[in-house]
Design an enzyme around this catalytic site. Sequence first.
Site, mmCIF file in Angstrom:
data_model
loop_
_atom_site.group_PDB
_atom_site.id
_atom_site.type_symbol
_atom_site.label_atom_id
_atom_site.label_comp_id
_atom_site.label_asym_id
_atom_site.label_seq_id
_atom_site.Cartn_x
_atom_site.Cartn_y
_atom_site.Cartn_z
ATOM 1 C CE LYS A 294 -3.909 2.182 2.418
ATOM 2 N NZ LYS A 294 -5.071 1.960 3.622
ATOM 3 C CB SER B 148 -8.163 3.811 2.665
ATOM 4 O OG SER B 148 -7.393 3.410 3.634
ATOM 5 C CB SER C 80 -8.606 1.286 5.656
ATOM 6 O OG SER C 80 -9.171 2.528 5.446
#
Lengths: 480, 95, 483
Positions: free
Chosen positions: C76, C151, C175
Amino acid sequence: MKWEVVIGLEVHTQLNTVSKIFSGSSTAFGAAPNTQASAVELALPGVLPVMNKAAVDKAIRLGLALGSTINKKNVFARKNYFYPDLPKGYQISQMDLPIVEHGSLTIQVGDAEKVVNLTRAHLEEDAGKSIHEGLEGLSGVTGIDLNRAGTPLLEIVSEPEMRSAEEAVAYAKALHTLVTWLGICDGNMQEGSFRVDANVSVRPLGQAEFGTRCEIKNLNSFRFLEAAINYEVHRQIELIEDGGRVVQETRLYDPDKGETRSMRSKEDAHDYRYFPDPDLLPIVIAQAQIDAVREQMPELPGQMKARFVDSFGVSAYDASLLTSSLALAQYFEAVATATGQGKLAANWINGELAASLNRDGLDIAQSPVSAERLAGLVTRVADNTLSNKLAKQVFEAMWGSELSADAIIERDGLKQVSDVGAIEKMVEEAIAANPKAVEEFRAGKEKALNALAGQVMKASKGKANPAQVQEILKQKLGAA
Amino acid sequence: MSLTHQDVARIARLARIAVTDEEIAATGAQLNNIFGLIEKMQAVNTDGIEPMAHPQDVSLRLRDDVVTETDRREAFQAVAPQVAAGLFLVPKVIE
Amino acid sequence: MINATLKELSAALAAKSVSSVELAGQYLDRIAALNPALNAFITVDAGKTLAEAAAADAARAAGQAGLLTGVPLAVKDIFCQQGWKTSCGSKMLDNFIAPYDAHVIERVRAAGLVTIGRTNMDEFAMGSANENSYYGAVKNPWDLAAIPGGSSGGSAAAVAARLAPAALGTDTGGSIRQPASHCGITGIKPTYGVVSRYGMVAFASSLDQGGPMAQTAEDCALLLNTMAGFDGRDSTSLERPTEDYTRELNNSLAGLKVGLPKEYFAAGLSADVARVVDAAVAELKKLGAEVVEVSLPNTELSIPAYYVIAPAEASSNLSRYDGVRYGHRAAQYKDLADMYEKSRAEGFGSEVKRRILVGTYVLSHGYYDAYYLKAQKVRRLIADDFKRAFEQCDVILGPVAPTAAFNIGEKSNDPVEMYLSDIYTLSVNLAGLPGMSVPAGFAANGRPIGLQIIGNYFSEAKMLNVAHQFQQVTDWHRQAPAL
């Protein structure tokens, strides 16, 4: 109208840790710009603060010295504001639960002592430096050096209990003595290790409520502190007497003009949005940690002052001068102990030595005359080998050499003449050479004796023991 | 409660985010909706409840006072918008 | 090979039936083919990836390979990784090449995992749909019209689309779990303090936690073994004995007490999700689990509490983006204040700005007690709810989100509607508990649905055990979208 001045001081002391408060960067002064600014000081994305234990211990040390409460649970908060030398956009500080609260400091104002109460002392990080001038070939810009950012600070806040610039200076000096004495701050005001902000207000004498205060910044010497407060007091009184009103604001002292002026960068009404820093947990101090700090505490200035009065018989005033720094107090104690002459040692240190150091701009630690050598001199004064006058001559010679007092006395033949026979001979010669003075003395004019003694001293090149000269003169004149 | 145009302008200024009047109007409406959601919290009685600042009830670890960082100025300033003589540059600050 | 789990890839690499370079090449080819449609990655750098893979092969040849050496991993874009652009999905950091490694990156590098690319995400991790990225929305591999969740939407989409066998994610309010649920993969948010936050770009410091995302619970356990561990550079990192998160995988679930919070099955839960969760619970009962009803009465308050605490912390955490030392600086400005205001207005997207404004407001003078302090007290009530519930059960089960993935654009103009969909995930972060999502079925429209498992503090091994046993008798986690 009679006005009363109200002053409270906020002193930012840089704690003399080797690494920063929240990172392992060096705190050494004077490095090339931004070479001691790590990822933490630069506030790179993702970095986190890790607290330095030494800063906690040093804060505890101050708290113990001031008789303060050490808050066993204390909390870091974020003080949010934007400024280019504050990389995170917030300063990590302490708000609701500071590490140290209350306590007091006794200050000496002339002959009187006064107790000033402390509000609190809290840990926080220093900001970087903004460099506005001297950027070669660049205009319209400010340079940011983050080497200073993250240096641990202990902000020490007094109650508004000082009533004159003189008291404020005495407090600042006493605090400066204490933090250097405790070894928690190097006290270097030029390098910004000890920075004073003064909150100043005035009120009609007898009025209970405080007037509106102004905070004065940039006071990096005791002289500026005094001058800035006096200027500000004058400004506020004049303003009010002219029908104006003091506005609460931050003002900057300009040492070149000797004035304070409003700080434009602080014009914004501040809303710091304090909240507990989620990156840091509460500091919890165990009693054992406090005990460990207490065990390492040196004798405090107040305690040492009392002991000097009791054990060495020096006056309270002299003792307070002698305890203005730990190095000086240790110097005195060494001389007094070696000679057994406390008062004489105090006179020499506060007199001749202090004047010479001052003249040459030296610190006691840099004194060319060590405690051991001064003790040698004091011993020769005490045992009458040297008159005061000769002793000063010897002291001057010692200042410029490595020699002991005895070696200089020997080399220059400065030994006081106390041999009765030799003095008698000189006295007889003086009497014979000055019949007029002898006449006057016998007619009851006591002063004439001094003129005769002066002649004897002159004949001995100053080396005759003055007390003995007087005694023998009286003897001879009485007998004659 | 309801945030006014002035409120939004004030917090945008505090947060150092430029906003136009149109943005203030649009953002203000959204913020008021969000605060409508948040206000539901006010109905609950929290008297005597200790605020929870951290998920774990532990105290701060303290590190030893040693220097561990070295000079990495060059690497750090490689991503800086404007530098000279080792300094980060910003528009002139007037104190 | 492309559908293989970490465990299978590890075995293939050990048997030398494939090299790390070959494996990386296969995934890179697949990314080149599919990423333009999915937009799961922000940065792909074949040169760097293949160099890492070659180093892994060399380590293996030298007999220095560990269990995961040479296995590809998607990262990420929130983890600072030296030499890689670390944008956090923001224009603000579009030009930011991280000069250091996050603790998690150090650990995965040390384990020999190979960075296959940096995944797309909601800007500064703020979002539940992955529509708030400066680099554009991520598409759900099961249905390109659907959001992947956020997210960590890029990480979830990458694993679901088999562009990577596993990915790193972070979870501040759901997330990891919500995109895992929407993309049909497995993900776990550990107990707060288990994975170091050092080098993870901060959103809300008291809530953020990194965790693994993969096809299976077993893979998550393997990756968590690598990610977790004490780090002195994060003051909230917990000093605990090293754990092997795989140690309980094969335990029987007989006698396991499963709590179903009645508030999680009330109005607002879609029929699709209710059906899938019920079926999953029935499956676990067959494995010997006992079901008890529990209550988390303050669940609804998690939304206001979270949407005060997270924006407040974020407003302060994001103050460092001022255009002075790194990041975006406006091209034109008349003075310092103008430079700050323009740089930040240009560098941040609208959701980030909204949350900064909310956070600034709730901390501002006169409002602190009514909002921030109040929210912290509510937070305590929420944590206490869980404390009581875990006196009655070993794990809590429930939905991850009220519905399967909604359509891109469906809620993007209504922040409140978006925030309400976080109802089942926020309280786990507020309490600091571990939570995970496990694939458990599909909605009528074919979009995946996950089952949430919430554990007590430090019960990750138990949760992974429950998920692994569930995955022994179901195959939802092995299903892949047709692409």
